[in-house]
Design a protein around this motif. Structure first.
Motif, PDB file in Angstrom:
ATOM      1  N   GLY A   1       0.774  -1.225   0.000  1.00 10.91           N
ATOM      2  CA  GLY A   1       0.000   0.000   0.000  1.00 10.91           C
ATOM      3  C   GLY A   1       0.806   1.276   0.000  1.00 10.91           C
ATOM      4  O   GLY A   1       1.984   1.308   0.364  1.00 10.91           O
TER       5      GLY A   1
ATOM      6  N   LEU B   1      -4.898   6.162  -3.591  1.00 16.36           N
ATOM      7  CA  LEU B   1      -4.398   4.950  -2.954  1.00 16.36           C
ATOM      8  C   LEU B   1      -3.709   4.087  -3.992  1.00 16.36           C
ATOM      9  O   LEU B   1      -4.208   3.948  -5.114  1.00 16.36           O
ATOM     10  CB  LEU B   1      -5.546   4.149  -2.324  1.00 16.36           C
ATOM     11  CG  LEU B   1      -6.339   4.801  -1.198  1.00 16.36           C
ATOM     12  CD1 LEU B   1      -7.450   3.854  -0.733  1.00 16.36           C
ATOM     13  CD2 LEU B   1      -5.439   5.197  -0.032  1.00 16.36           C
ATOM     14  N   HIS B   2      -2.571   3.497  -3.618  1.00 16.03           N
ATOM     15  CA  HIS B   2      -1.868   2.514  -4.448  1.00 16.03           C
ATOM     16  C   HIS B   2      -1.908   1.178  -3.715  1.00 16.03           C
ATOM     17  O   HIS B   2      -1.660   1.117  -2.505  1.00 16.03           O
ATOM     18  CB  HIS B   2      -0.416   2.938  -4.675  1.00 16.03           C
ATOM     19  CG  HIS B   2      -0.276   4.209  -5.451  1.00 16.03           C
ATOM     20  ND1 HIS B   2       0.004   4.234  -6.800  1.00 16.03           N
ATOM     21  CD2 HIS B   2      -0.374   5.503  -5.056  1.00 16.03           C
ATOM     22  CE1 HIS B   2       0.068   5.482  -7.215  1.00 16.03           C
ATOM     23  NE2 HIS B   2      -0.159   6.280  -6.173  1.00 16.03           N
ATOM     24  N   TYR B   3      -2.165   0.102  -4.456  1.00 21.07           N
ATOM     25  CA  TYR B   3      -2.357  -1.209  -3.829  1.00 21.07           C
ATOM     26  C   TYR B   3      -2.264  -2.288  -4.911  1.00 21.07           C
ATOM     27  O   TYR B   3      -1.785  -2.034  -6.025  1.00 21.07           O
ATOM     28  CB  TYR B   3      -3.711  -1.254  -3.103  1.00 21.07           C
ATOM     29  CG  TYR B   3      -4.866  -0.772  -3.952  1.00 21.07           C
ATOM     30  CD1 TYR B   3      -5.566  -1.623  -4.803  1.00 21.07           C
ATOM     31  CD2 TYR B   3      -5.263   0.569  -3.915  1.00 21.07           C
ATOM     32  CE1 TYR B   3      -6.612  -1.175  -5.585  1.00 21.07           C
ATOM     33  CE2 TYR B   3      -6.316   1.039  -4.693  1.00 21.07           C
ATOM     34  CZ  TYR B   3      -6.984   0.160  -5.526  1.00 21.07           C
ATOM     35  OH  TYR B   3      -8.015   0.612  -6.305  1.00 21.07           O
TER      36      TYR B   3
ATOM     37  N   HIS C   1      -4.006   1.602  -8.839  1.00 19.26           N
ATOM     38  CA  HIS C   1      -4.302   2.731  -7.967  1.00 19.26           C
ATOM     39  C   HIS C   1      -5.682   3.273  -8.285  1.00 19.26           C
ATOM     40  O   HIS C   1      -6.257   2.990  -9.341  1.00 19.26           O
ATOM     41  CB  HIS C   1      -3.246   3.837  -8.122  1.00 19.26           C
ATOM     42  CG  HIS C   1      -3.252   4.498  -9.462  1.00 19.26           C
ATOM     43  ND1 HIS C   1      -2.570   3.997 -10.547  1.00 19.26           N
ATOM     44  CD2 HIS C   1      -3.869   5.619  -9.911  1.00 19.26           C
ATOM     45  CE1 HIS C   1      -2.747   4.776 -11.591  1.00 19.26           C
ATOM     46  NE2 HIS C   1      -3.547   5.770 -11.239  1.00 19.26           N
ATOM     47  N   SER C   2      -6.209   4.080  -7.360  1.00 19.93           N
ATOM     48  CA  SER C   2      -7.479   4.754  -7.566  1.00 19.93           C
ATOM     49  C   SER C   2      -7.489   6.026  -6.738  1.00 19.93           C
ATOM     50  O   SER C   2      -6.846   6.113  -5.695  1.00 19.93           O
ATOM     51  CB  SER C   2      -8.656   3.850  -7.164  1.00 19.93           C
ATOM     52  OG  SER C   2      -8.489   3.361  -5.844  1.00 19.93           O
TER      53      SER C   2
ATOM     54  N   GLN D   1     -12.948   6.532  -0.532  1.00 21.03           N
ATOM     55  CA  GLN D   1     -12.797   5.172  -1.026  1.00 21.03           C
ATOM     56  C   GLN D   1     -13.090   4.211   0.118  1.00 21.03           C
ATOM     57  O   GLN D   1     -12.726   4.474   1.272  1.00 21.03           O
ATOM     58  CB  GLN D   1     -11.386   4.928  -1.572  1.00 21.03           C
ATOM     59  CG  GLN D   1     -11.057   5.763  -2.796  1.00 21.03           C
ATOM     60  CD  GLN D   1      -9.784   5.302  -3.477  1.00 21.03           C
ATOM     61  OE1 GLN D   1      -9.612   4.134  -3.791  1.00 21.03           O
ATOM     62  NE2 GLN D   1      -8.882   6.247  -3.722  1.00 21.03           N
TER      63      GLN D   1
ATOM     64  N   GLU E   1     -13.030  -1.459  -2.317  1.00 23.28           N
ATOM     65  CA  GLU E   1     -12.417  -0.961  -3.546  1.00 23.28           C
ATOM     66  C   GLU E   1     -10.924  -1.258  -3.621  1.00 23.28           C
ATOM     67  O   GLU E   1     -10.330  -1.148  -4.686  1.00 23.28           O
ATOM     68  CB  GLU E   1     -12.642   0.549  -3.663  1.00 23.28           C
ATOM     69  CG  GLU E   1     -14.096   0.954  -3.748  1.00 23.28           C
ATOM     70  CD  GLU E   1     -14.271   2.456  -3.780  1.00 23.28           C
ATOM     71  OE1 GLU E   1     -14.028   3.067  -4.844  1.00 23.28           O
ATOM     72  OE2 GLU E   1     -14.658   3.035  -2.739  1.00 23.28           O
ATOM     73  N   TRP E   2     -10.279  -1.584  -2.496  1.00 16.53           N
ATOM     74  CA  TRP E   2      -8.839  -1.858  -2.534  1.00 16.53           C
ATOM     75  C   TRP E   2      -8.579  -3.315  -2.144  1.00 16.53           C
ATOM     76  O   TRP E   2      -9.435  -3.998  -1.584  1.00 16.53           O
ATOM     77  CB  TRP E   2      -8.064  -0.891  -1.638  1.00 16.53           C
ATOM     78  CG  TRP E   2      -8.296  -1.006  -0.160  1.00 16.53           C
ATOM     79  CD1 TRP E   2      -7.898  -2.009   0.668  1.00 16.53           C
ATOM     80  CD2 TRP E   2      -8.975  -0.059   0.683  1.00 16.53           C
ATOM     81  NE1 TRP E   2      -8.264  -1.762   1.970  1.00 16.53           N
ATOM     82  CE2 TRP E   2      -8.931  -0.569   2.018  1.00 16.53           C
ATOM     83  CE3 TRP E   2      -9.591   1.164   0.468  1.00 16.53           C
ATOM     84  CZ2 TRP E   2      -9.490   0.100   3.095  1.00 16.53           C
ATOM     85  CZ3 TRP E   2     -10.150   1.838   1.544  1.00 16.53           C
ATOM     86  CH2 TRP E   2     -10.096   1.307   2.831  1.00 16.53           C
TER      87      TRP E   2
ATOM     88  N   THR F   1      -4.998  -6.429  -1.800  1.00 19.67           N
ATOM     89  CA  THR F   1      -3.592  -6.758  -1.977  1.00 19.67           C
ATOM     90  C   THR F   1      -3.475  -8.180  -2.481  1.00 19.67           C
ATOM     91  O   THR F   1      -4.274  -9.047  -2.103  1.00 19.67           O
ATOM     92  CB  THR F   1      -2.781  -6.591  -0.683  1.00 19.67           C
ATOM     93  OG1 THR F   1      -1.411  -6.947  -0.932  1.00 19.67           O
ATOM     94  CG2 THR F   1      -3.317  -7.470   0.436  1.00 19.67           C
TER      95      THR F   1
END
Length: 311
Positions: free
Chosen positions: A153, A182-184, A193-194, A230, A234-235, A237
């Motif tokens: 993350g 966010l990066h994941y 990312h989003s 978010q 939505e995220w 790993t």
């Protein structure tokens, strides 16, 4: 039971801190930058000429020319000057030929000194403009429990590029966007990312950039107004760990970073393109950094988040 990382931080509130607390929140860590020098008990420096993995054009140094306090502000100053240094961050333990870049700047971090899981983070800052400027306020995992970037993350509280330059999609025709992201996902290059953006009415002024982070969601604010959210569905790993939960990778402690990059893939392919060598030195000024916990519900933040209104 209250997590140890929050318990230790709450003890720090026994000492007075100059901040007005939002309703329901308790200030657990802050730097108002009133001292004559940067506090080494709160900040350390990344020193390298790596380019951040984005082909950025600066070397980060720990020199007072690139980071200092003045008038109650932390000043991160990017300078148009050639510099030669390490090709990788020393903590990686990698070696290689020295790299020379055309610019210098600074990246400060609380890594190894302070990290948090969940809470409200507020940073009042003034951002630099001009083509090639890339100021950022962001967070990385203290321990990469789910693997290399970005499987563990990355939380971007605020990023902006090329402020003040021509922009076809901006209301005034000039670049005024700031973004929260966010990066994941998997380790690069299998990451994703989003995020979302908002437009600043006054991109050259001071603004308070904030984020509220709970197990269920992130909400981004500028000057107290939410502009992006978010949720945990939505995220994800692709990393593996015995402790992985539905909130992974954003269920671990993260530390803060403040930096001003020059150039790189994003700014150099946006607006006018490339990096202008005019308008140096460029400064990112930070008035304060404040971190809040929700002592009544430190794990869920119920009753504190979104200005005291829960969904």
């Amino acid at each position: 039971m209250m997590p140890l990382h929050f318990l230790s931080l709450l003890v720090a509130t026994l000492q007075p801190l100059a901040a007005a607390e939002p309703e329901g929140w308790t200030l657990v860590w802050a730097d108002e930058f009133e001292a004559d020098a940067i506090d080494p008990g709160k900040w350390t420096y990344d020193v390298d000429c790596w380019g951040g993995g984005n082909n950025e054009r600066q070397c980060y140094t720990d020199r007072p020319e690139n980071a200092f306090t003045a008038d109650g502000h932390l000043v991160i100053e990017a300078r148009n000057e050639s510099w030669t240094g390490d090709p990788f961050p020393p903590r990686w333990g990698l070696t290689g030929d020295p790299v020379t870049q055309d610019f210098t700047s600074a990246r400060l971090t609380t890594r190894g000194l302070a990290s948090w899981r969940y809470g409200r983070f507020e940073i009042r800052a003034q951002l630099p403009g001009h083509q090639g400027s890339w100021p950022a306020i962001w967070m990385l995992p203290e321990d990469s429990a789910y693997g290399g970037w970005a499987a563990s993350g990355e939380i971007d509280i605020m990023e902006a590029v090329n402020l003040g330059e021509p922009c076809d999609v901006c209301p005034t025709g000039l670049e005024t966007r700031v973004l929260g992201t966010l990066h994941y996902g998997g380790s690069a290059p299998d990451n994703t990312h989003s995020g979302d953006a908002t437009f600043l009415e006054d991109p050259t002024g001071f603004h308070v950039y904030a984020i509220e982070w709970t197990p269920e969601d992130f909400t981004w604010f500028v000057d107290g107004v939410p502009y992006a959210r978010q949720t945990a569905d939505e995220w994800f790993t692709e990393g593996s760990a015995a402790s992985q939960t539905d909130g992974a990778p954003f269920d671990q402690p993260f530390h803060l970073l403040l930096n001003l990059a020059i150039g790189g893939n994003w700014p150099e392919t946006s607006n006018l393109g490339g990096v202008s060598e005019d308008h140096f030195p460029r400064q990112m000024r930070i008035d304060f950094v404040r971190v809040y916990a929700c002592p009544s519900n430190p794990e869920t933040l119920a009753g504190c988040r979104h200005g005291g209104q829960d969904d």
